[in-house]
Design an enzyme around this catalytic site. Structure first.
Site, mmCIF file in Angstrom:
data_model
loop_
_atom_site.group_PDB
_atom_site.id
_atom_site.type_symbol
_atom_site.label_atom_id
_atom_site.label_comp_id
_atom_site.label_asym_id
_atom_site.label_seq_id
_atom_site.Cartn_x
_atom_site.Cartn_y
_atom_site.Cartn_z
ATOM 1 N N GLU A 1 -9.712 -106.749 23.682
ATOM 2 C CA GLU A 1 -8.387 -107.286 23.956
ATOM 3 C C GLU A 1 -8.584 -108.383 24.999
ATOM 4 O OE1 GLU A 1 -5.442 -104.507 25.420
ATOM 5 O OE2 GLU A 1 -3.952 -106.113 25.570
ATOM 6 N N ARG B 1 -18.591 -93.800 25.746
ATOM 7 C CA ARG B 1 -18.543 -95.043 26.495
ATOM 8 C C ARG B 1 -19.581 -95.019 27.609
ATOM 9 N NH1 ARG B 1 -13.827 -96.668 27.716
ATOM 10 N NH2 ARG B 1 -14.122 -97.436 29.817
ATOM 11 N N LYS C 1 -11.212 -103.198 32.764
ATOM 12 C CA LYS C 1 -10.701 -104.544 33.027
ATOM 13 C C LYS C 1 -9.506 -104.502 33.970
ATOM 14 C CE LYS C 1 -11.002 -105.452 28.510
ATOM 15 N NZ LYS C 1 -10.150 -105.741 27.393
HETATM 16 P P1 ATP Z 1 -10.962 -101.720 29.521
HETATM 17 O O1 ATP Z 1 -10.381 -100.391 29.883
HETATM 18 O O2 ATP Z 1 -12.018 -102.177 30.430
HETATM 19 O O3 ATP Z 1 -9.904 -102.751 29.269
HETATM 20 P P2 ATP Z 1 -11.019 -101.381 26.739
HETATM 21 O O4 ATP Z 1 -11.728 -100.387 25.909
HETATM 22 O O5 ATP Z 1 -9.559 -101.282 26.821
HETATM 23 O O6 ATP Z 1 -11.703 -101.422 28.141
HETATM 24 P P3 ATP Z 1 -11.310 -103.508 24.930
HETATM 25 O O7 ATP Z 1 -11.136 -104.938 25.183
HETATM 26 O O8 ATP Z 1 -10.356 -102.835 24.042
HETATM 27 O O9 ATP Z 1 -11.379 -102.834 26.331
HETATM 28 O O10 ATP Z 1 -12.790 -103.190 24.458
HETATM 29 C C1 ATP Z 1 -13.453 -103.790 23.384
HETATM 30 C C2 ATP Z 1 -14.500 -102.847 22.903
HETATM 31 O O11 ATP Z 1 -15.379 -102.498 23.953
HETATM 32 C C3 ATP Z 1 -13.866 -101.560 22.405
HETATM 33 O O12 ATP Z 1 -14.419 -101.247 21.156
HETATM 34 C C4 ATP Z 1 -14.228 -100.559 23.445
HETATM 35 O O13 ATP Z 1 -14.395 -99.303 22.894
HETATM 36 C C5 ATP Z 1 -15.528 -101.115 24.015
HETATM 37 N N1 ATP Z 1 -15.719 -100.675 25.399
HETATM 38 C C6 ATP Z 1 -14.908 -100.890 26.451
HETATM 39 N N2 ATP Z 1 -15.373 -100.280 27.553
HETATM 40 C C7 ATP Z 1 -16.525 -99.661 27.197
HETATM 41 C C8 ATP Z 1 -17.488 -98.864 27.878
HETATM 42 N N3 ATP Z 1 -17.355 -98.557 29.161
HETATM 43 N N4 ATP Z 1 -18.553 -98.409 27.176
HETATM 44 C C9 ATP Z 1 -18.697 -98.715 25.880
HETATM 45 N N5 ATP Z 1 -17.835 -99.456 25.176
HETATM 46 C C10 ATP Z 1 -16.754 -99.933 25.808
HETATM 47 MG MG MG Z 2 -7.994 -101.714 28.274
HETATM 48 MG MG MG Z 3 -8.686 -101.452 24.256
#
Ligand code: ATP
Ligand code: MG
Ligand code: MG
Length: 551
Positions: A32, A258, A268
């Site tokens: 995102e 994760r 983020k």
């Molecule tokens: P954040 O909470 O940091 O915003 P998110 O999962 O909401 O993380 P996204 O932008 O949706 O962020 O993530 C893109 C991809 O990265 C998703 O497929 C998510 O599962 C993966 N991802 C995010 N954080 C991790 C992590 N700590 N370890 C492994 N994969 C991750």
């Molecule tokens: Mg997020």
């Molecule tokens: Mg997400």
């Protein structure tokens, strides 16, 4: 690596291909655009793009942009840069979930016509109340039995902006008594009267993550939609949409654990708070666990990829020691970073018997084993700088540096002996007077007594004045955001030390930002890309030579 046993996703994919369930592997990385990528994302990037490379498939980069409130073009640009920097190439054009808003809207109409979606007027609070809990089944919404025609008309009005935000939503009609709460008539469209960075003012209703994600996978022909374990109990909903819509493909969702790292925050939203509250100097501050921060600090893409390989892919959540990341960074830089010398806290040394006015240029290897890294030229005259900490008037035998009356070797240069000191009014040593043995270039002293220590130095006449920034852990707590903790209160107050008036060997004037050097005896450093000027650069310490972190 070849010796490593296959992980569960590699096994699943191998079988799917072997048995013809899937003709070509297609994965996607779906960030995102609401912030910069961090080290946790690197795990997902390496996994998705890595699998595509391994199995001759493709990996898409898709911006999962269904929430205009939090998304920005700046984030889109940074994400593209970071994925590219890590060394991966997405298939074809960049994809945006917002590219599919028309199709998703059509599929919402399809569900309505099939009697599988309805417009619900419950307020968000009431809807939550009706949804029930883990222990208690939910209750049907009083709006659940609206006719298809009424739903079509109301949804059209939603789309045309005739209702306020929160006044109503479109929900899938599944099962309010389902043990899995995600199946209790989830919201699939909500009203948001907000312009979108891709679609502008076209829409005031936006699809939910759950409604958008699987269908976007189907549109793109994704075979394996890999996400983190939090989405495991969204999978039945993912499958429900795929089964109940005329989608062009049948993607499947798989979950993995994760990445969690101690002394680090990987979210983020939380990293944005550090930026917004001014606790760091932007998303790419070298202390940040973002890919852009790590890059600016001098961490290499190979180090991050190797780290992701080392930690592996499983389905059980754990916390990885940040020391493993440090190890991987140091290992890559040790193999590849050219050597250089830089004196962080200079002390002047005058070589009293070095011929007046003489200047020579000594040569030093670029790297102890890498012959492909060019040799360095080190100007040498009668005055040099050494590290303040490398001289003592008196010391015991454990101190293998310069001591009054004793000898030490200047790295890649001569053996010198300390004869006298000059002190200022405050009694501090400001200069050391030495004799130099001019027969010791690449040779032991004639008396056969080898000095015990070797210290780094730079010419006092020709050097590069610079600033050096020494970073420590951003957080001083191993789990800064665990439990009910406020991570902002666990920022390490000593996470940055700025040293000015440092003296680097003159060749470093040509150092390019982000390119790593080993400053001998000090650690790995790179020129900062934001601060400093051509004649007075700033160097960031990427990492020390060995683990000095007290656990
Ligand atoms: P954040 O909470 O940091 O915003 P998110 O999962 O909401 O993380 P996204 O932008 O949706 O962020 O993530 C893109 C991809 O990265 C998703 O497929 C998510 O599962 C993966 N991802 C995010 N954080 C991790 C992590 N700590 N370890 C492994 N994969 C991750
Ligand atoms: Mg997020
Ligand atoms: Mg997400």
């Amino acid at each position: 690596s070849e010796s490593k046993p296959a992980h569960f996703l590699q096994n699943i994919i191998r079988e799917d291909l072997a048995e013809g369930r899937v003709s070509r592997l297609a994965t996607r990385f779906p960030p995102e655009p609401n912030g910069y990528l961090h080290i946790g994302h690197a795990k997902s990037i390496c996994l998705n793009f890595g699998l595509a490379e391994e199995f001759g498939g493709v990996c898409n980069l898709r911006f999962d942009d269904t929430n205009p409130a939090k998304e920005e073009e700046e984030y889109v640009d940074s994400i593209k840069r970071d994925v590219t920097w890590l060394g991966f190439r997405w298939a074809g054009d960049i994809k945006y979930t917002s590219d599919y808003f028309d199709q998703l809207h059509d599929w919402a109409l399809h569900l309505i016509r099939e009697g599988k979606a309805y417009v619900c007027d419950l307020s968000p609070e009431d809807a939550r109340h009706y949804r029930g809990t883990l222990k208690e089944p939910g209750k049907n919404s009083p709006y659940r039995d609206r006719s298809v025609d009424e739903n079509l008309e109301l949804f059209e009005k939603m789309k045309n902006g005739e209702f306020e935000e929160g006044q109503c939503s479109l929900r899938a009609k599944i099962d309010m008594a389902a043990p899995n709460i995600n199946l209790r008539d989830p919201v699939i469209y909500r009203i948001k009267k907000m312009a979108h960075h891709q679609t502008g003012g076209k829409w005031c209703i936006y699809p939910s993550y759950d409604f958008a994600h699987g269908q976007s996978d189907a549109i793109e022909g994704i075979s394996h939609s890999i996400c983190t374990l939090e989405f495991e109990d969204h999978r039945p909903l993912y499958d429900w949409f795929i089964e109940n819509l005329p989608v062009p493909a049948q993607p499947r969702q798989y979950e993995f654990a994760r990445l969690n790292l101690n002394y680090t925050v990987v979210s983020k939203r939380k990293l944005k708070q550090l930026v917004d509250e001014g606790l760091v100097d932007g998303w790419d501050d070298p202390r940040m666990p973002t890919l852009s921060g790590q890059r600016r600090r001098g961490v290499t893409p190979a180090a991050i990829r190797n780290f992701c390989e080392m930690i592996g892919v499983t389905r059980s959540d754990s916390v990885v020691d940040v020391g493993m990341l440090d190890y991987s960074i140091r290992d890559d830089l040790d193999k590849n970073a050219p050597r250089a010398m830089c004196v962080l806290e200079p002390l002047k040394v005058t070589l009293k018997n070095y011929p007046e006015g003489k200047r020579e240029v000594l040569s030093a290897p670029g790297h102890p084993v890498r012959d492909d890294l060019p040799a360095r030229e080190l100007p040498f005259t009668g005055t040099v700088y050494i590290e303040k900490a490398d001289f003592r008037e008196e010391a015991n035998k454990k101190y293998k540096r310069l001591v009054l009356g004793k000898k030490v070797r200047l790295r890649n240069a001569y053996v010198i002996q300390a004869e006298d000191v000059v002190k200022n009014d405050a009694g501090e040593i400001v200069e050391v007077i030495c004799s130099v043995d001019l027969d010791t270039l690449g040779e032991n002293p004639a008396d056969g007594v080898k000095p015990k220590g070797v210290i780094h130095w730079v010419s006092a006449d020709e050097n590069l004045d610079c600033e050096v920034r020494l970073y420590d852990r951003l957080f001083d707590d191993p789990a800064p955001d665990a439990g009910g903790k406020n991570f902002l209160e666990h920022v390490n107050p000593d996470n940055l030390q700025v040293l000015s008036g440092c003296k680097a060997e003159i060749g470093l004037a040509k150092a390019e930002p982000e390119k790593g050097y080993q400053f001998e005896r000090q650690g790995y450093f790179c020129r900062d890309s934001h601060y400093g000027s051509a004649d007075k650069p700033v160097f960031n310490r990427t990492i020390g030579l060995r683990d000095s972190w007290a656990k």
